[in-house]
Design an enzyme around this catalytic site. Structure first.
Site, mmCIF file in Angstrom:
data_model
loop_
_atom_site.group_PDB
_atom_site.id
_atom_site.type_symbol
_atom_site.label_atom_id
_atom_site.label_comp_id
_atom_site.label_asym_id
_atom_site.label_seq_id
_atom_site.Cartn_x
_atom_site.Cartn_y
_atom_site.Cartn_z
ATOM 1 N N ASP A 8 0.828 -1.194 0.000
ATOM 2 C CA ASP A 8 0.000 0.000 0.000
ATOM 3 C C ASP A 8 0.874 1.260 0.000
ATOM 4 O O ASP A 8 1.851 1.336 0.760
ATOM 5 C CB ASP A 8 -0.879 -0.029 1.256
ATOM 6 C CG ASP A 8 -1.947 1.027 1.232
ATOM 7 O OD1 ASP A 8 -2.803 0.976 0.341
ATOM 8 O OD2 ASP A 8 -1.924 1.918 2.110
ATOM 9 N N GLU A 42 2.202 -0.162 -4.705
ATOM 10 C CA GLU A 42 1.280 0.884 -5.174
ATOM 11 C C GLU A 42 2.063 2.195 -5.162
ATOM 12 O O GLU A 42 2.366 2.735 -4.099
ATOM 13 C CB GLU A 42 0.065 0.995 -4.250
ATOM 14 C CG GLU A 42 -0.938 2.012 -4.776
ATOM 15 C CD GLU A 42 -1.858 2.606 -3.717
ATOM 16 O OE1 GLU A 42 -2.835 3.259 -4.101
ATOM 17 O OE2 GLU A 42 -1.599 2.436 -2.515
HETATM 18 C C1 GLC Z 1 -4.078 3.170 -0.853
HETATM 19 C C2 GLC Z 1 -5.254 2.237 -0.876
HETATM 20 C C3 GLC Z 1 -6.463 3.029 -0.474
HETATM 21 C C4 GLC Z 1 -6.248 3.526 0.935
HETATM 22 C C5 GLC Z 1 -4.980 4.349 1.032
HETATM 23 C C6 GLC Z 1 -4.555 4.553 2.450
HETATM 24 O O1 GLC Z 1 -4.155 4.154 -1.809
HETATM 25 O O2 GLC Z 1 -5.384 1.646 -2.128
HETATM 26 O O3 GLC Z 1 -7.641 2.272 -0.551
HETATM 27 O O4 GLC Z 1 -7.335 4.301 1.333
HETATM 28 O O5 GLC Z 1 -3.889 3.703 0.408
HETATM 29 O O6 GLC Z 1 -4.115 3.346 3.013
#
Ligand code: GLC
Length: 540
Positions: A206, A275
């Site tokens: 994440d 991500e």
């Molecule tokens: C990422 C996740 C999202 C979440 C954020 C904070 O972007 O994909 O769903 O709200 O991180 O953890």
């Protein structure tokens, strides 16, 4: 069905399917999906659909301020979703079907209810104080700096009892860990080992770029050109700032080298995809390291390219140029944070979008329900759940998180008929569902199944090189995929008008978004509006 072949690491040829566990399958009758629900649906994933891996969004204990992305224990299962035993069963059943399991790992922040934060908050002198980012007010009583939370408002919350502020790049209920503290690094890598020991095949990390910030906490400048963020989604006031200092500090790479070393201690090509929302390709590609960091940074570039042949072509070209020789590309067109692709591109383009996703070079990730061309659901204000949407109107992610549509009955195969699911079903769930689409040869689901089978059977598609084609009409995108002497050509008409597309030689049609098509005897393909075709030069 599986595209896995022994000579490449599994994750290179795998098609990944993302599951948002709250919305996949409820087996307890509370209107919320659970791990046993995922286990129940493994035959669908492995056999009916034919994907190779699943990525499950967080199922850890959590107060659910951000629906699981606020973790209060990294080494357990939230009772709402089941137990560790349920997870172990899910994992072994998945492996029995040759499905790999990737789980979400949330390193940037914990929940404010995590015992680490509770302890850290208890006093300035506590040894865990430095596990999070605490700062005094500026001498004038102001916040430590001008950083903003992605979810709106300042990224700092004042803690009265210890008279300091703590940093949270997201909600106040999601305090950022201090990754500059070696004890945090050690504790978090232990959480990775916990799941590797249980046998998970990989992690989706994440907001991976967030874990290292400027240690001097320098103010972010105002963005000179907020439009430059046009490669990414509009994020309201957050885009006023250029996020130079609050994420992506170069020290982040040391963390991922460390993580990679842990993954490499295990057999079976354990995998990590981060991500990473960075649209400077050079900076983005740094996360591959020298093959010693992440296996891949997620490539979100197509999500916000629009449905436009030239823009998509440019981004494919840029991605191909950016991925280092030792790296491997990936593509994604939807996830739990983005508008559903069928709505973003229009329902007429959904099958063509899936063709693009499943025929480009690299690992594709399919978001649950996109195989049905589920659309973005309008969730009425009194059912709104997403904290982002509640804080910044217009940015709610609820519409892409509605329950999976399995069957044409009142609970839609997701839950019991009498139960109200945590988010409402889409209004077309009675017609748009797995059971119905399996009966229709030209449904989005039947089409995706055929594409996945084709991808799995054809090395040119699941591992071959890619070459973008020149000399096509402006609104047609085309590329060749090749592996040894096998070649596959993909053509996509982005226009709502027919287009005549020149090809080098007559060809066999392997798939079309528009149903059965006779083989092409000439060197022109007459493409219908919104059509995508996958073809093979005749005689190949
Ligand atoms: C990422 C996740 C999202 C979440 C954020 C904070 O972007 O994909 O769903 O709200 O991180 O953890």
């Amino acid at each position: 069905m599986s595209a896995q072949q022994p000579d490449l690491e599994w994750w290179k040829t795998a098609v990944v399917y993302q599951i948002y566990p709250r919305s996949f399958q409820d087996t307890t009758g509370n209107g919320i999906g659970d791990l046993n629900g995922i286990t129940e649906r493994l035959p669908y994933l492995a056999d009916t659909l034919g994907v190779d891996a699943i990525w499950i969004s967080p199922f850890y204990p959590s107060p659910m301020a951000d629906f699981g992305y606020d973790v209060s224990d990294y080494t357990d299962v939230n009772p709402l979703f089941g137990t560790l035993d349920d997870f172990d069963r899910l994992l072994s059943e998945a492996h029995r079907r040759d499905l790999k399991v990737i789980i979400d790992w949330v390193p940037n922040h914990t929940s404010d209810q995590h015992p680490w934060f509770i302890t850290s908050r208890s006093s300035r002198a506590n040894p865990k104080r430095d596990w999070y980012v605490w700062r005094d007010s500026k001498p004038d009583g102001e916040l430590p700096n001008n950083w903003q939370s992605e979810f709106g408002g300042p990224a700092w919350t004042y803690d009265e009892s210890t008279d300091q502020w703590y940093l949270h790049s997201f909600l106040a209920e999601q305090p950022d860990l201090n990754w500059r503290n070696p004890a945090v690094v050690a504790a978090m890598l232990d959480t990775v080992r916990f799941w590797l020991d249980r046998g998970v095949d990989g992690f989706r990390i994440d907001v991976a770029h967030y874990v290292m910030k400027d240690p001097a906490l320098t103010d972010n400048p105002i963005a000179q050109d907020p439009g430059a963020m046009g490669t990414f989604k509009p994020m309201g006031p957050f885009n006023v700032w250029e996020h130079l200092h609050d994420r992506g500090h170069p020290d982040v790479h040391g963390i991922y080298r460390h993580l990679r070393a842990v993954l490499d201690e295990y057999d079976g090509d354990r995998f990590a995809i981060g991500e990473i929302h960075i649209f400077d390709w050079d900076e983005w590609a740094l996360y591959y390291g020298d093959g010693d960091e992440l296996h891949m940074p997620f490539n979100f570039s197509l999500i916000w390219a629009g449905w436009d042949a030239a823009a998509i072509r440019n981004r494919i070209g840029a991605l191909e140029a950016a991925v280092p020789e030792h790296g491997w590309p990936n593509y994604v067109l939807g996830n739990h944070d983005e508008q559903r692709l069928a709505t973003r591109y229009g329902p007429a383009n959904a099958k063509a979008a899936t063709t693009l996703l499943l025929t480009l070079r690299g690992q594709p990730t399919i978001y649950y329900g996109d195989e049905l061309a589920m659309h973005q659901t309008d969730v009425p204000p009194d059912r709104e759940q997403d904290p982002w949407g509640i804080r910044v109107p217009g940015l709610s992610r609820d519409g892409c998180r509605t329950p999976m549509q399995w069957a044409p009955d009142p609970g839609h195969g997701f839950t019991e008929a009498s139960i109200t699911p945590w988010l409402p079903f889409a209004d077309d769930a009675m017609e748009r569902n797995v059971e119905t689409q399996l009966r229709e040869a030209e449904s989005p689901l039947s089409f995706v199944r055929r594409l996945l089978e084709l991808r799995s059977a054809r090395p040119s598609l699941n591992r071959g090189s890619i070459q973008l084609l020149n000399g096509l009409p402006d609104d047609v995108l085309g590329y060749d995929r090749s592996h040894s002497d096998e070649r596959t050509t993909v053509l996509i008409n982005y226009s709502s008008e027919p287009r005549e597309v020149p090809i080098a030689a007559p060809c066999t049609v392997l798939a079309s978004t528009h149903g059965h098509r006779a083989d092409i005897e000439t060197t022109t393909v007459i493409m219908a509006p919104h059509e995508a075709v996958v073809i093979e030069p005749a005689g190949d």
